[in-house]
Design an enzyme around this catalytic site. Structure first.
Site, PDB file in Angstrom:
ATOM      1  N   GLY A  77      -2.795   5.300 -10.319  1.00 14.72           N
ATOM      2  CA  GLY A  77      -3.200   6.547 -10.965  1.00 14.72           C
ATOM      3  C   GLY A  77      -4.445   7.052 -10.264  1.00 14.72           C
ATOM      4  O   GLY A  77      -4.480   7.104  -9.041  1.00 14.72           O
TER       5      GLY A  77
ATOM      6  N   SER B 192      -1.981   0.401  -5.807  1.00 16.43           N
ATOM      7  CA  SER B 192      -2.683   1.654  -5.525  1.00 16.43           C
ATOM      8  C   SER B 192      -4.109   1.631  -6.120  1.00 16.43           C
ATOM      9  O   SER B 192      -4.919   0.825  -5.662  1.00 16.43           O
ATOM     10  CB  SER B 192      -1.828   2.810  -6.057  1.00 16.43           C
ATOM     11  N   ALA B 193      -4.424   2.405  -7.146  1.00 12.63           N
ATOM     12  CA  ALA B 193      -5.767   2.353  -7.750  1.00 12.63           C
ATOM     13  C   ALA B 193      -6.092   0.932  -8.217  1.00 12.63           C
ATOM     14  O   ALA B 193      -7.241   0.472  -8.103  1.00 12.63           O
ATOM     15  CB  ALA B 193      -5.868   3.330  -8.917  1.00 12.63           C
TER      16      ALA B 193
ATOM     17  N   HIS C  99      -1.873   3.482   0.350  1.00 10.31           N
ATOM     18  CA  HIS C  99      -1.093   4.651   0.813  1.00 10.31           C
ATOM     19  C   HIS C  99      -1.603   5.117   2.179  1.00 10.31           C
ATOM     20  O   HIS C  99      -1.616   6.322   2.453  1.00 10.31           O
ATOM     21  CB  HIS C  99      -1.201   5.838  -0.164  1.00 10.31           C
TER      22      HIS C  99
END
Lengths: 231, 231
Positions: free
Chosen positions: B89, B121-122, B158
């Site tokens: 997120g 990711s986060a 990413h």
């Protein structure tokens, strides 16, 4: 006010500030010297070299440039100046430096009194309410995200439409701005490259070659044509 | 330690966490229940809905999921937990929330004791020294950018190679990371989608289908093959 907040300094294939020549001639009409604020540039070139790049362009308009880093007392320099140009780079570094030097409020105050201001990219972000819609990487920690609030909204420079061909799961720019709207009740102006915001007195318009994408809480994003009013 | 820090939760065209099924079966072997940390998700879906998505995948591995937002005392919940999964997120929102709840240190401490951790990711960004190499938009202001420091470097999830066809003047990911290096003496691991970092005990390796791009101060960026040691 007399302000240009541009998405970018340089169009693809063009030279530095070239596409804004006509507008900058008008913005800085009657101004012999302006102060260049080089603090957004994190590396590669020094404040001196970055200032030289601005000098090079503005010499063609018969306008002298002094870098703000050249002054022993930058607050006094801002009060004494006739106009300003803040170059692009990293918004976190720019905002951190402006807050550290006590310049954010001083700069805002001088621009709100009518001194001409040009911002490009990071230099445009600081014209908004805060820097929470920058695209930049948070390479340093500013003491606050608050900016000058020359306009009653936030800017997203270098606004980029989603690329349907990209096989990548990073968020699109539109997704990021919609995430911002879940946490903040502030309008966001998505400035595509080739566009700028013009403030003349209390009129704010969107200008340039592209449509401008507007994001507001609780509304579908919409487009404004060049010349449209922004408030 | 027993940790996976993944670039993304979902590969293009795949289902949620599907590509990591084999690795997650091993990571959480013998763990009946883990805590899901949904705080990165800024909108669109609620903490409940986001947790349900994680539940759905992990039920296939016979692992129960509880959302950290369900506990009246999240600090106690982290101390009592057997393992953790932090979903992706917005990293600013995740880090702000973890610091506000006093959870960043508590989570780190429990993972360093050997409890299994998955971040995507986060959720991977917070495994690094700080969040200064996130790609996310700074939609909220965290009290600090400091993270858990499970690894002695920073992550860029990413990670995306420059696109030579793009007629756009925004900075490339590589430019942004190089800007970070001008301000910080910290190695950055550019994790392409399909890749993850694996910590087993005190061994840290890069895993997945792609090479991993490493950025270090004063060095040209270089690539590591899957399975290479990261320290």
């Amino acid at each position: 006010m007399n302000v240009i907040l541009a998405s970018t300094s340089t169009l693809f294939g063009g030279n530095y500030l070239e596409y804004l020549t006509k507008e900058l001639t008008e913005l800085f009409k009657g101004t012999e010297e302006i102060i260049f604020i080089p603090f957004a540039r994190p590396g590669g070139i020094s404040h001196e070299e970055y200032t030289a790049k601005a000098k090079d362009f503005f010499s063609g308009l018969n306008i002298k440039i002094k870098g703000l880093h050249e002054f022993a007392n930058p607050v006094e320099a801002v009060h004494a100046a006739k106009g300003f140009f803040t170059g692009g780079g990293n918004t976190f570094l720019l905002v951190k430096t402006l807050h550290e030097l006590g310049l954010m409020g001083v700069l805002s105050e001088n621009i709100k009194k009518g001194k001409a201001y040009l911002g490009c990219s990071a230099g445009s972000n600081i014209g908004g309410i805060n820097m929470k819609t920058t695209n930049d990487m948070p390479i340093v920690y500013p003491s606050s995200f608050d900016c000058m609030g020359l306009v009653p909204f936030n800017l997203n420079p270098h606004y980029l439409d989603p690329n349907p061909d990209l096989k990548h799961n990073g968020e699109t720019r539109e997704t990021r701005i919609k995430e911002f709207l879940t946490q903040n009740d502030i309008k966001v102006v998505g400035l595509r490259e080739g566009n700028w915001i013009r403030i003349r007195g209390n009129k704010i318009t969107t200008e340039g070659t592209e449509e401008t994408r507007i994001f507001e809480p609780g509304k579908a994003p919409y487009e404004l044509k060049p010349g449209a009013s922004l408030v």
